[in-house]
Design an enzyme around this catalytic site. Structure first.
Site, mmCIF file in Angstrom:
data_model
loop_
_atom_site.group_PDB
_atom_site.id
_atom_site.type_symbol
_atom_site.label_atom_id
_atom_site.label_comp_id
_atom_site.label_asym_id
_atom_site.label_seq_id
_atom_site.Cartn_x
_atom_site.Cartn_y
_atom_site.Cartn_z
ATOM 1 N N ASP A 65 -1.917 6.148 -5.041
ATOM 2 C CA ASP A 65 -2.200 5.172 -3.993
ATOM 3 C C ASP A 65 -2.527 3.792 -4.558
ATOM 4 O OD1 ASP A 65 -2.918 3.847 -1.707
ATOM 5 O OD2 ASP A 65 -4.793 4.936 -1.398
ATOM 6 N N ASP A 120 0.832 -1.200 0.000
ATOM 7 C CA ASP A 120 0.000 0.000 0.000
ATOM 8 C C ASP A 120 0.868 1.252 0.000
ATOM 9 O OD1 ASP A 120 -2.075 1.781 0.310
ATOM 10 O OD2 ASP A 120 -2.292 1.448 2.454
#
Ligand SMILES: *[C@@H]1O[C@H](CO)[C@@H](O)[C@H](O)[C@H]1NC(C)=O
Ligand SMILES: *[C@@H]1O[C@H](CO)[C@@H](O)[C@H](O)[C@H]1NC(C)=O
Ligand SMILES: *[C@@H]1O[C@H](CO)[C@@H](O)[C@H](O)[C@H]1NC(C)=O
Ligand SMILES: *[C@@H]1O[C@H](CO)[C@@H](O)[C@H](O)[C@H]1NC(C)=O
Ligand SMILES: *[C@@H]1O[C@H](CO)[C@@H](O)[C@H](O)[C@H]1NC(C)=O
Ligand SMILES: *[C@@H]1O[C@H](CO)[C@@H](O)[C@H](O)[C@H]1NC(C)=O
Ligand SMILES: *[C@@H]1O[C@H](CO)[C@@H](O)[C@H](O)[C@H]1NC(C)=O
Ligand SMILES: *[C@@H]1O[C@H](CO)[C@@H](O)[C@H](O)[C@H]1NC(C)=O
Length: 455
Positions: free
Chosen positions: A340, A111
């Site tokens: 992201d 992530d």
């Protein structure tokens, strides 16, 4: 099934003729005009390093979990907009990598929108959304880590992270040797989770965040209920920054995420570029220090991988280019977006997302009940690009409409579109990343992008 006909009726009502693009002088979206940020440019690191292919590359695998990254971000989005970063299906969102933790291999979600590495430990107590105890299996963790660190847990510190869809985890912090590809950081601070409400895939055992240390989730004290991100947070150096600080890799990493037809995986390259064929003409743009979520430390240092694109290129029957100023009352307004990997879709100002969706053939429909734009799964997407420092990065039609299992909404029978409206926080998720080679150039405080070769 009633939802099936709901989508059909909504599409029918709206008609199938393409809505013309709203002109730049149309009524300004109040929501978009509201977004105002103070931007600070501070160089935290030494400067640019030559881009070369990394010696430490590892494969990314599509993970069978919901996209869960960006905890603080998801919460802020929910708090400020009432929206969650939503996809209707639970399959195939997120990308995982294998790491070693104390010499044992674990699969974790990668992530770029959060900063901690955590693994669930044996004995973890699972609860449901109401905090009522449930069997550990209900959490859906992969193999559990043994509940110990090299030197025991760090005294008087606790780990506490929560996610926009209601999931939350707490635990303890300590030190362990952690390897990613062939790079091992000895005595890396990590978290072991002992209490969780989590909806895992039975494969991944935790999550690894590659954003800046600013966003780490360790707190002073042992009572998690009084944790406060402004006052009791204890920032620590996370894995990627440890590897850089210790000179184990050049100060960058890069991602090449591939779409399903290519196996739906990709590459994570530490300290350089992925080892695949592409044109190495990069466009770079500075990373920004911006307080995106109400979190004081974000105003002082890099946090998310935040950039400010020039605008957007959208074409249906006619071509329109949007600069940001064209849909804001305030010409000094900027529209920061974060890059992201932990978010599936692209979230942009309402005005832009509305126009992208209006230019599908037939136009997409906003499903109020689910807070998401959907369309027929065989609709024709428009041409759409995000302009970054003068270069248009096109998002392929394959990503503008999520026709696979990931985007299929069994309630409506429709498919989720790739670009969704958001208020104040804008995100370039996997729908964008699948079209580029993305270099997170920490040394130069820049993002660099090259178009992904046609694939
Ligand atoms: C990682 O492996 C590559 C090739 O297999 C090698 O060139 C490189 O030196 C290794 N790096 C480390 C830190 O061992
Ligand atoms: C991790 O390793 C296991 C065992 O070799 C393999 O089955 C799995 O696909 C790997 N996962 C990733 C994300 O590479
Ligand atoms: C994980 O395994 C449990 C049974 O142990 C099962 O009920 C659940 O559906 C599985 N979850 C996934 C995502 O496969
Ligand atoms: C985690 O911290 C928040 C405050 O940021 C707090 O409200 C919450 O109760 C904490 N979680 C647990 C399980 O204590
Ligand atoms: C690489 O991209 C640049 C910019 O688009 C272009 O000018 C150049 O011809 C490309 N090189 C190759 C080998 O395709
Ligand atoms: C565009 O790229 C140039 C050269 O790398 C850089 O100096 C400039 O800051 C960039 N501008 C924007 C708006 O990204
Ligand atoms: C943290 O600070 C920001 C200001 O930067 C403020 O808006 C926010 O409410 C604070 N959060 C808490 C939990 O005190
Ligand atoms: C900002 O973050 C960098 C990287 O984590 C760190 O080296 C630096 O000390 C931080 N600066 C401040 C003012 O916190």
């Amino acid at each position: 099934m009633i939802w099936s006909s709901f989508l059909a009726a909504a599409l029918l009502l709206q008609g199938t003729s393409a809505t013309p693009i709203k002109r730049a002088t149309d009524t300004i979206s109040k929501r978009a005009a509201k977004a105002k940020f103070t931007v600070k440019d501070t160089k935290a690191f030494a400067g640019a390093t030559e881009l070369k292919t990394s010696n430490s590359v590892l494969s990314l695998k599509t993970a069978g979990v919901k996209a869960k990254g960006s905890s603080a971000l998801h919460n802020a989005v929910r708090a400020s907009t009432g929206r969650t970063l939503l996809i209707p299906s639970e399959e195939g969102a997120g990308y995982s990598v294998n790491i070693t933790f104390g010499g044992k291999t674990f699969e974790v979600i990668l992530d770029t929108g959060s900063s901690d590495l955590w693994l669930a430990e044996s004995g973890v107590k699972c609860v449901d959304v109401d905090m009522d105890p449930v069997a550990t299996a209900e959490c859906g963790f992969g193999p559990l880590a043994s509940a110990s660190f090299q030197d025991g847990a760090i005294a008087n510190e606790n780990f506490n992270i929560s996610y926009g869809d209601g999931e939350f985890l707490t635990g303890v912090l300590g030190y362990e040797n952690v390897g990613v590809a062939n790079i091992t950081v000895d005595k890396q601070e990590v978290a072991l989770v002992n209490y969780a409400y989590w909806e895992g895939d039975n494969v991944t055992s935790g999550l690894m965040g590659f954003a800046y240390p600013t966003l780490t989730s360790a707190y002073r004290g042992t009572d998690a209920s009084v944790d406060n991100e402004n006052t009791t947070a204890v920032q620590y150096t996370n894995w990627i920054f440890s590897a850089i600080d210790q000179g184990l890799i050049d100060p960058m990493f890069s991602l090449a995420i591939e779409r399903g037809s290519n196996g739906g995986g990709g590459q994570l390259a530490l300290g350089g570029l992925p080892s695949l064929a592409f044109n190495h003409t990069f466009t770079s743009t500075p990373l920004k220090i911006i307080e995106l979520t109400p979190h004081a430390v974000e105003a002082k240092n890099y946090s998310y991988y935040t950039i400010i694109p020039d605008g957007f290129l959208l074409s249906g029957e006619e071509e329109t280019y949007y600069g940001f100023q064209e849909f804001s009352e305030d010409p000094s307004t900027t529209y920061p977006v974060i890059v992201d990997s932990g978010t599936t879709l692209v979230y942009l100002p309402e005005r832009v997302a509305d126009d992208v969706n209006a230019l599908f053939d037939p136009p997409s429909v906003y499903i109020e009940e689910e807070g998401v734009y959907e369309n027929y799964c065989d609709a024709v997407p428009p041409t759409f690009a995000i302009r970054i420092n003068g270069t248009d990065f096109y998002i392929s039609g394959a990503e503008l409409l999520l026709t696979g299992e990931l985007g299929y909404d069994e309630y409506t029978g429709g498919c989720v579109t790739g670009v969704q409206p958001m208020d104040g926080i804008y995100i370039l998720g996997d729908v964008f990343l699948k079209n580029v080679i993305a270099v997170f150039d920490i040394g130069a405080s820049e993002m660099r992008f090259a178009p992904h070769e046609k694939y």
